[in-house]
Design a protein around this motif. Sequence first.
Motif, PDB file in Angstrom:
ATOM      1  N   HIS A  41       0.824  -1.221   0.000  1.00  6.86           N
ATOM      2  CA  HIS A  41       0.000   0.000   0.000  1.00  6.86           C
ATOM      3  C   HIS A  41       0.856   1.269   0.000  1.00  6.86           C
ATOM      4  O   HIS A  41       1.797   1.389   0.784  1.00  6.86           O
ATOM      5  CB  HIS A  41      -0.875  -0.043   1.267  1.00  6.86           C
TER       6      HIS A  41
ATOM      7  N   TYR B 220       0.477   5.826  -0.947  1.00  5.63           N
ATOM      8  CA  TYR B 220      -0.361   6.959  -1.330  1.00  5.63           C
ATOM      9  C   TYR B 220       0.336   7.675  -2.481  1.00  5.63           C
ATOM     10  O   TYR B 220       1.465   8.154  -2.324  1.00  5.63           O
ATOM     11  CB  TYR B 220      -0.541   7.939  -0.172  1.00  5.63           C
TER      12      TYR B 220
ATOM     13  N   GLU C 291      -9.522  -2.215   0.873  1.00  2.00           N
ATOM     14  CA  GLU C 291     -10.342  -2.167   2.089  1.00  2.00           C
ATOM     15  C   GLU C 291      -9.656  -2.844   3.268  1.00  2.00           C
ATOM     16  O   GLU C 291     -10.095  -2.697   4.399  1.00  2.00           O
ATOM     17  CB  GLU C 291     -11.714  -2.825   1.832  1.00  2.00           C
TER      18      GLU C 291
ATOM     19  N   THR D  73      -6.191  -2.708   3.974  1.00  2.00           N
ATOM     20  CA  THR D  73      -4.840  -2.211   4.238  1.00  2.00           C
ATOM     21  C   THR D  73      -4.659  -1.964   5.733  1.00  2.00           C
ATOM     22  O   THR D  73      -5.614  -1.664   6.449  1.00  2.00           O
ATOM     23  CB  THR D  73      -4.588  -0.887   3.486  1.00  2.00           C
ATOM     24  N   THR D  74      -3.413  -2.102   6.190  1.00  2.00           N
ATOM     25  CA  THR D  74      -3.118  -1.858   7.603  1.00  2.00           C
ATOM     26  C   THR D  74      -3.244  -0.374   7.920  1.00  2.00           C
ATOM     27  O   THR D  74      -3.883  -0.001   8.900  1.00  2.00           O
ATOM     28  CB  THR D  74      -1.686  -2.358   7.925  1.00  2.00           C
ATOM     29  N   ALA D  75      -2.624   0.466   7.109  1.00  2.00           N
ATOM     30  CA  ALA D  75      -2.769   1.909   7.294  1.00  2.00           C
ATOM     31  C   ALA D  75      -4.090   2.345   6.667  1.00  2.00           C
ATOM     32  O   ALA D  75      -4.614   1.675   5.780  1.00  2.00           O
ATOM     33  CB  ALA D  75      -1.606   2.634   6.620  1.00  2.00           C
ATOM     34  N   GLU D  76      -4.613   3.463   7.132  1.00  2.00           N
ATOM     35  CA  GLU D  76      -5.916   3.902   6.645  1.00  2.00           C
ATOM     36  C   GLU D  76      -5.929   4.100   5.129  1.00  2.00           C
ATOM     37  O   GLU D  76      -4.948   4.545   4.540  1.00  2.00           O
ATOM     38  CB  GLU D  76      -6.333   5.214   7.328  1.00  2.00           C
ATOM     39  N   ARG D  77      -7.050   3.764   4.546  1.00  2.00           N
ATOM     40  CA  ARG D  77      -7.221   4.026   3.124  1.00  2.00           C
ATOM     41  C   ARG D  77      -7.542   5.497   2.920  1.00  2.00           C
ATOM     42  O   ARG D  77      -8.338   6.071   3.675  1.00  2.00           O
ATOM     43  CB  ARG D  77      -8.369   3.173   2.567  1.00  2.00           C
ATOM     44  N   ARG D  78      -6.903   6.089   1.936  1.00  2.00           N
ATOM     45  CA  ARG D  78      -7.168   7.486   1.594  1.00  2.00           C
ATOM     46  C   ARG D  78      -7.514   7.581   0.120  1.00  2.00           C
ATOM     47  O   ARG D  78      -7.382   6.606  -0.622  1.00  2.00           O
ATOM     48  CB  ARG D  78      -5.938   8.355   1.874  1.00  2.00           C
TER      49      ARG D  78
ATOM     50  N   SER E 198      -4.883   6.254  -2.209  1.00  2.00           N
ATOM     51  CA  SER E 198      -4.343   4.912  -1.937  1.00  2.00           C
ATOM     52  C   SER E 198      -4.269   4.074  -3.204  1.00  2.00           C
ATOM     53  O   SER E 198      -5.211   4.049  -4.000  1.00  2.00           O
ATOM     54  CB  SER E 198      -5.241   4.179  -0.925  1.00  2.00           C
TER      55      SER E 198
ATOM     56  N   PRO F 111       2.983   4.723   3.831  1.00  2.00           N
ATOM     57  CA  PRO F 111       2.456   4.774   5.198  1.00  2.00           C
ATOM     58  C   PRO F 111       3.291   3.887   6.126  1.00  2.00           C
ATOM     59  O   PRO F 111       3.751   2.821   5.702  1.00  2.00           O
ATOM     60  CB  PRO F 111       1.023   4.235   5.066  1.00  2.00           C
TER      61      PRO F 111
END
Length: 105
Positions: free
Chosen positions: A50, A52, A73, A75-80, A83, A103
């Motif tokens: 993942h 950004y 949906e 991913t460990t880090a938040e989806r932005r 992404s 991330p």
Amino acid sequence: MPKITWVLDGGREISANVAVGHNLMEAAVANNVPDVIGECGGCLSCATCHVYVDPAWAEKTGKPGEMENDMLEITTAERREMSRLSCQIIATEELDGLILHVPHI
Ligand code: FES
């Protein structure tokens, strides 16, 4: 060969020239970019690649496909909004200068 830059959480940058046709997860792993793991080898089943995409590059990298979109949906880090799974971004001459933000996981 396009030059790709990964910006790590904290600001450190790693840049590399990547052969056209290689995916950017493989390129990150080959260049020891932390937090890009690529556990599944690029077959869209792990989401450990993942990143950004820098907003300035959104148009050139395009949008995730349907399967990639589903995998984003989990991913460990938040989806932005920006992404992407980097195994699905293929190096082209058009991407010379691309900036990817990594991330921390
Ligand atoms: Fe597993 Fe990209 S390397 S989804």
